[in-house]
Design an enzyme around this catalytic site. Structure first.
Site, PDB file in Angstrom:
ATOM      1  N   TYR A  95      -1.827  -0.601  10.533  1.00  0.00           N
ATOM      2  CA  TYR A  95      -1.986  -0.978   9.134  1.00  0.00           C
ATOM      3  C   TYR A  95      -0.757  -0.558   8.334  1.00  0.00           C
ATOM      4  CZ  TYR A  95      -3.834  -1.056   4.370  1.00  0.00           C
ATOM      5  OH  TYR A  95      -4.010  -1.284   3.027  1.00  0.00           O
ATOM      6  N   SER A 138       0.862  -1.181   0.000  1.00  0.00           N
ATOM      7  CA  SER A 138       0.000   0.000   0.000  1.00  0.00           C
ATOM      8  C   SER A 138       0.895   1.226   0.000  1.00  0.00           C
ATOM      9  CB  SER A 138      -0.880   0.009   1.264  1.00  0.00           C
ATOM     10  OG  SER A 138      -1.507   1.257   1.457  1.00  0.00           O
TER      11      SER A 138
END
Length: 253
Positions: A157, A144
């Protein structure tokens, strides 16, 4: 031209919807046999149905990527069905944290790290030996843009995606001379069901999501799928160990 060979075999985890489904469909359009995997049988079988309706070949194997026995069974099932594994897109992941670091719960940490990090590690642990035995292959892991920098209120995350990039780079170097290429793709905000649910709950997030991308919009699942196909293809034959942003310019700012 992607230069994937018709009849080869691709595995996609987290393929019940979103980026995973789009990439499974993209592999099938290239003429590959696709193993669709997810913890959601209905969604996974839905992806298989779409591939078959378009004339492709696919099968569903349920797998919780946090459980080693299930990952082993997934790879063994792929080998039993097709005799090989040419490409793997380790895409299964979760995004459940929406709080500052000190306010997050231990259960959130364990869940995020379990799927996003342990899951990617376990998949590579069993994919790589099969690829080595057959003489090569290519793996793409979903990281990501949050793994390339800071992500306020998503610190755990973000850490998990930094870890995915670390696993990717280390494995890429370890197996570079063995004809197994390993890369990561780093999406920014993508128009998935999860994204749509988020903006339905908080409509103001839609404009914010567009604003963080200099290109002026969120990404499409097909655009991530295209990046995965490229990284798997012979066209990217000299590419390994990279974390490729597909982010509408977000990391350029």
């Amino acid at each position: 031209m992607s230069r994937l060979l018709s009849g080869q075999v691709a595995l996609v985890t987290g393929a019940a919807a979103g980026i995973g489904r789009a990439t499974a469909l993209a592999f099938a359009r290239e003429g590959l046999k696709v193993v669709v995997s997810d913890i959601d049988p209905a969604g996974g079988e839905g992806t298989v149905a779409q591939i078959r309706a378009a004339g492709g070949e696919a099968r569903f194997i349920r797998c919780d990527v946090t459980r080693e026995a299930e990952v082993r069974a997934l790879i063994e099932g792929t080998q039993a069905a097709h005799g090989r594994l040419d490409y793997a897109f380790n895409n299964a992941g979760i995004d459940i944290e929406k709080s500052k670091l000190a306010d997050a719960q231990e259960s959130e940490f364990d869940a995020i790290m379990g799927v996003n990090v342990k899951g990617v590690w376990l998949c590579m642990k069993y994919e790589i030996p099969l690829m080595l035995a057959q003489g090569g292959g290519a793996i793409v892991n979903t990281a990501s843009v949050a793994g390339l920098g800071a992500a306020p209120k998503m610190g755990i995350y973000s850490a998990s995606k930094h870890a995915v990039i670390g696993l990717t780079k280390s494995a890429a170097v370890e197996y570079a001379k063995k004809n197994v290429r390993i890369n990561a793709v780093c999406p920014a905000v993508i128009d998935t069901d999860m994204y749509r649910r988020a903006i339905e709950a908080e409509p103001r997030k839609a404009e914010y999501a567009k604003a963080v991308h200099p290109i002026g919009r969120v990404g499409k699942v097909e655009e991530i799928a295209a990046a995965v196909i490229y990284l798997c293809s012979d066209t990217a034959g000299f590419t390994t160990g990279i974390a490729l942003p597909v982010d509408g310019g977000a990391t350029a700012v």
